[in-house]
Design an enzyme around this catalytic site. Structure first.
Site, mmCIF file in Angstrom:
data_model
loop_
_atom_site.group_PDB
_atom_site.id
_atom_site.type_symbol
_atom_site.label_atom_id
_atom_site.label_comp_id
_atom_site.label_asym_id
_atom_site.label_seq_id
_atom_site.Cartn_x
_atom_site.Cartn_y
_atom_site.Cartn_z
ATOM 1 N N ASP A 118 -6.006 1.948 -3.260
ATOM 2 C CA ASP A 118 -7.279 1.705 -2.590
ATOM 3 C C ASP A 118 -7.730 2.919 -1.795
ATOM 4 O O ASP A 118 -8.767 2.889 -1.146
ATOM 5 C CB ASP A 118 -7.223 0.455 -1.702
ATOM 6 N N ASP A 175 -2.530 6.134 -3.237
ATOM 7 C CA ASP A 175 -1.381 5.472 -2.629
ATOM 8 C C ASP A 175 -0.884 4.373 -3.561
ATOM 9 O O ASP A 175 -1.379 4.217 -4.674
ATOM 10 C CB ASP A 175 -1.744 4.928 -1.251
ATOM 11 N N SER A 228 0.820 -1.210 0.000
ATOM 12 C CA SER A 228 0.000 0.000 0.000
ATOM 13 C C SER A 228 0.853 1.258 0.000
ATOM 14 O O SER A 228 1.632 1.496 -0.912
ATOM 15 C CB SER A 228 -0.952 -0.047 1.202
#
Length: 447
Positions: A247, A243, A104
């Protein structure tokens, strides 16, 4: 014993904590647990595997795929795509499980592995625990001959299938809107600009050239100043910042003001209520959402259902009660009618659709919520377990809450991953919030 799975899959420094050997075992265990129903049938189970562009993803994807194929699972590799795209494609291909290899917003040396069940849904804790336990019990030897799974190295229609899904979900034309999108040199470097352009927006893409090493490097939603500067430079109507696995989505208005996840939720909640789409007139948010969001929703007649921090808890609440909007201040926004998890590109489309629908600027739309000053202090502690019930801490919280009254809020909570206690205070004035947070942090640090 420390649990292997955290709040969003297994994550750690690649090739140290998160090794190829661990990925192989995880793949084997996940295949064993998530494909139980096929053991008595002749249909071969299928897994969809995607990743973000960081260099260690190549190694981990190979190991994880081998582990699943070794248990008789056919593995469809969809390449570099956002986490929500893999969730969607798990359902689109009728796969039995999906896997994303991504850390992430974390820096490049880290990586992570997160799983989706059939239909593209995140796993509940008890299933993750079952996978972790299976890592110790799955035999090294597996099926042979025709029983070994295939690894299909590319799915040529995967990217377009996801883009088509986005276009169907948010079909309003964005013609006349100029958007800067910061792709974080991550998984959305291709699809986010393509999705916004396909909807009719004029797109300026930055940090959209991943090279395996530059993901999140002074780019993306953890470096919001980059997109703000680009919005002002290009005279754009809006900036969107994703990011590394896309998400999440944060925004910047034409004047360079940051519009965070709470403000995005306020905009979308008001729009959905107006259009009869906000089921039960309820928004799902976490305990960290700004008090200003709660005040704005109260004024609009919208209830807020509150969860612990983490988009998985938001998802659980949405699914349990059938709500239609939820998210986090960090920019994880979930629209369950269109996605099974937070989708930053979908959020960007929804936000710009509201601008196109109303003809209003992002600044005007965001003004529906006044962000109250919020101060967060991370306090290192030796024992998180004793903090909340310690008499001195309890007394300090009571004193702070009495001083703030109805015009502020105090929240103390342990970090889920570190020996830290997070002290958060909101107040009408920044100095008040800073003073009270500092006083609380001082008490916590002495315990």
């Amino acid at each position: 014993m420390t649990r292997l799975f955290g709040t969003d899959g297994v994550r750690g420094l690649a090739n140290k904590k998160l090794t190829a050997t661990m990925a192989l075992r995880l793949g084997s265990a996940a295949a064993e647990v998530l494909t139980k129903e096929h053991r008595s049938t002749k249909r071969r189970p299928v897994a969809v595997v995607g990743r973000d562009p960081r260099v260690s993803g190549e190694m981990l994807a190979a190991a994880l795929s081998a582990g699943m194929a070794g248990r008789g699972v056919d593995v469809l590799r969809v390449g570099v795509l956002p986490t929500p795209a893999v969730a969607y494609l798990t359902d689109f291909y009728g796969a039995d499980l999906g896997v994303v290899i991504s850390a992430s917003h974390n820096p490049m040396p880290d990586n992570g592995i997160k799983f989706f069940s059939k239909g593209g849904h995140k796993l509940p804790d008890h299933v993750e625990d079952e996978i972790e336990a299976a890592m110790e019990t799955v035999p090294e030897e597996g099926p042979t001959g025709h029983g070994i799974g295939r690894i299909i190295e590319e799915a040529p229609d995967a990217k377009q299938a996801y883009l088509d899904h986005l276009a169907r979900s948010m079909p309003r034309s964005l013609e006349g809107i100029k958007v800067v999108v910061d792709c974080a040199n991550g998984a959305a470097s291709d699809v986010a600009p393509a999705a916004y352009a396909a909807a009719g927006a004029e797109v300026v893409a930055i940090h959209n050239r991943p090279n395996a090493y530059n993901i999140n490097d002074n780019a993306g939603s953890t470096h919001i100043g980059q997109v703000r500067d680009a919005v002002l430079e290009h005279g754009a109507d809006i900036g969107l910042s994703h990011d590394g696995d896309a998400d999440r989505c944060l925004a910047v208005d034409a004047q360079g003001n940051v519009v965070d996840g709470d403000q995005i939720m306020a905009i979308l909640a008001l729009a959905m209520k107006e259009n009869g789409e906000l089921r039960k007139s309820t928004l799902v948010a976490t305990v960290m959402s700004n008090l200003g969001l709660r005040l704005a929703m109260d004024q609009a007649g919208i209830k807020i259902a509150t969860t612990n921090v983490g988009d998985r808890y938001v998802l659980e609440e949405l699914n349990k009660f059938g709500y239609s909007l939820g998210g986090e201040q960090s920019g994880h926004i979930v629209l369950p009618d269109y996605a099974t998890t937070g989708d930053g590109t979908l959020t960007g489309l929804a936000l710009m659709s509201r601008m196109a629908e109303t003809g209003l600027s992002l600044q005007s739309l965001a003004s529906a919520m006044k962000v109250l000053p919020q101060v967060l202090i991370n306090v290192p502690v030796s024992n998180k377990a004793i903090i909340e019930t310690h008499p001195e801490v309890v007394a300090a919280i009571e004193f702070a809450e009495h001083e703030l009254g109805q015009e502020g809020r105090v929240l103390l909570r342990p970090s889920g991953t570190e020996e830290l206690f997070r002290v958060m205070v909101e107040a009408k004035e920044q100095e008040t919030a800073r003073r009270i947070a500092g006083a609380l942090a001082a008490v916590v640090s002495k315990v």
